[in-house]
Design a protein around this motif. Structure first.
Motif: not given
Ligand code: EPU
Length: 427
Positions: A338-365
């Motif tokens: 998801x990060x490759x697609x421009x998402x802003x996500x921080x994972x800390x162990x069993x928790x993910x903090x997701x800061x919403x962005x306006x749009x995702x961008x295409x990428x090979x995933x």
């Protein structure tokens, strides 16, 4: 290798029919081994995990005949082997259910250790604890798990962790054991209830499935039955999430709305309008998703198998969301994609903090596992441009005709295999 190619930006619209539940099917099919006459199983999903189990049943000596694409007749009477090799089950997680089913039938089972999606350590200690409590001796040697007993006897088992797999396996092994077995702290998922209903329709005596105490009175024999599998809660949830992600309007049919309560509750928090009917739900979204916090838990909590899909929706939410994984140690491997697609996500162990962005961008995933793959489809549908999801074969393990179903809702999605690529070079 299978790739899905998705051009995003179109709202999904229309109606999609949900197939039978994967996780019920993969428990019920090995359960057929316990019958002393043929069974007909209806509403089977056409997915590769079902194909793999049917192949293993054939190799054990069962006669497996497809009446149509979702109905199979299985005659287990000529099965005379208790040995399931790694090749037979193709590294599926549900291969472990052959342990319970064969132990229940022959008092002996020899099965390759289960594989399945990589979420960190996936122990089977609670399965083994259950078999041992029933009187079996369990050994792990030369890469095989072997369980054997003279005659299984009823017992009380307290599961140290709520485990779907251990609950299924103990039910399968105990259903023909002498006396009464009580499973405490049992899993309560809809597929546990479905397995109990299936076994009861064969003459078993199982009470309490769907609560955390299941009582199994052993019976002498089980007869053949005709049984229809429940609809897939997670497939339904995936299309619901995709409708929200694309600001669409989708009616999802052949569902049991009661099984979708936690998913409905969370998607409604993001701003979706959800109407429920007897056997359908309509999901309509007309605004940017709002942030929301999600914690996965065993049923009736929010299902871990919907965690990647809802997290993907939240990547474009207005605000910061926290997603906590309460079942598996490591189920955020897909976040890098998801990060490759421009998402802003921080994972800390069993928790993910997701800061919403306006749009995702295409990428090979990549589809790093089954539900992560479903999440990548949703991400591709949301993103600007064309997204290629590699390793999409994982998705076929659990979603019937997924490309066709999304395309019928207006998605621009198609499947490419390596052969297609070679063909296009030759053209
Ligand atoms: N656990 C143990 N010991 C055990 C068994 C499980 O510690 O002996 C722990 C696991 O490590 C995990 C938790 O208990 O932390 C729950 O595991 P569970 O046994 O419930 O999972 P499973 O039976 O291996 C099934 C589904 C999974 C789903 C989980 C949780 C099937 C075939 N698989 O797995 O589905 O995530 O329950 O609901 O039913 C999927 O469909 O994508 C999928 C992965």
């Amino acid at each position: 290798m299978v790739k899905f190619v998705i051009s995003g930006g179109r709202p999904l619209k229309g109606c999609v029919k949900i197939s039978g539940a994967k996780n019920a099917a993969v428990a019920i099919l090995p359960g057929v081994l316990l019958a002393d006459s043929p069974c007909i199983i209806e509403n089977l999903p056409e997915i590769s995990d079902v194909v793999a189990i049917c192949t293993a049943l054939r190799e054990l000596g069962a006669t497996v005949r497809f009446i149509d694409s979702s109905t199979v007749e299985i005659d287990p009477t000529n099965v005379n082997s208790f040995y399931v090799s790694k090749e037979m089950t193709q590294g599926m997680r549900a291969s472990s259910y052959f342990l319970g089913a064969l132990l229940g039938r022959f008092n002996r089972a020899r099965v390759a250790p289960p594989g399945g999606c990589d979420f960190g350590v996936r122990p089977i200690d609670q399965h083994i604890k259950g078999f041992e409590a029933l009187g079996a001796k369990v050994t792990i040697e030369n890469g095989m798990v072997e369980a054997r007993s003279q005659k299984l006897g009823g017992c009380s088992i307290y599961l140290d962790v709520v485990s779907v797999g251990a609950t299924v396996n103990i039910m399968l092994a105990a259903v023909k054991a002498r006396g009464t077995t009580i499973i405490e702290n049992a899993a309560r998922e809809p597929h546990i209830v479905d397995l109990a209903n299936f076994l009861n329709s064969m003459g078993a005596n199982i009470m309490g499935a769907g609560t955390n105490v299941i009582k199994i009175r052993g019976v002498e024999s089980l007869h053949g039955t005709t049984y229809s599998i429940i609809p897939d809660q997670i497939e339904a949830g995936t299309y619901m999430a995709a409708a929200v992600a694309t600001q669409g309007d989708v009616t999802i049919t052949n569902v049991i709305p009661k099984h979708l309560e936690s998913i409905v509750a969370k998607l409604a928090e993001t701003g979706a309008e959800i109407e429920q009917f007897d056997e359908a739900v309509r999901v309509k979204m007309s605004v940017r998703p709002r942030k929301c916090n999600v914690k996965t838990m065993p049923h009736p909590g929010f299902p871990t198998d919907m965690q990647p899909q809802i997290a993907t929706v939240l990547t474009i939410a207005d605000g910061t969301s926290i997603v906590t994984e309460g079942v598996w140690d490591n189920r955020f491997r897909y976040v890098d994609q998801l990060t490759l697609m421009g998402a802003s996500v921080q994972v800390d162990g069993k928790m993910a903090v997701i800061t919403g962005v306006d749009k995702l961008k295409s990428a090979p995933v990549k589809a790093v596992d089954l539900r992560a793959g479903a999440a990548m489809i949703i991400a591709g549908l949301m993103a600007e441009g064309t997204t290629v999801v590699e390793d999409s074969g994982h998705i076929d393990r659990g979603y019937e005709r997924v490309v066709e179903k999304f395309a019928s809702l207006g998605a621009d999605i198609h499947r490419e295999t390596e052969n297609d690529f070679i063909d296009s070079l030759a053209e």
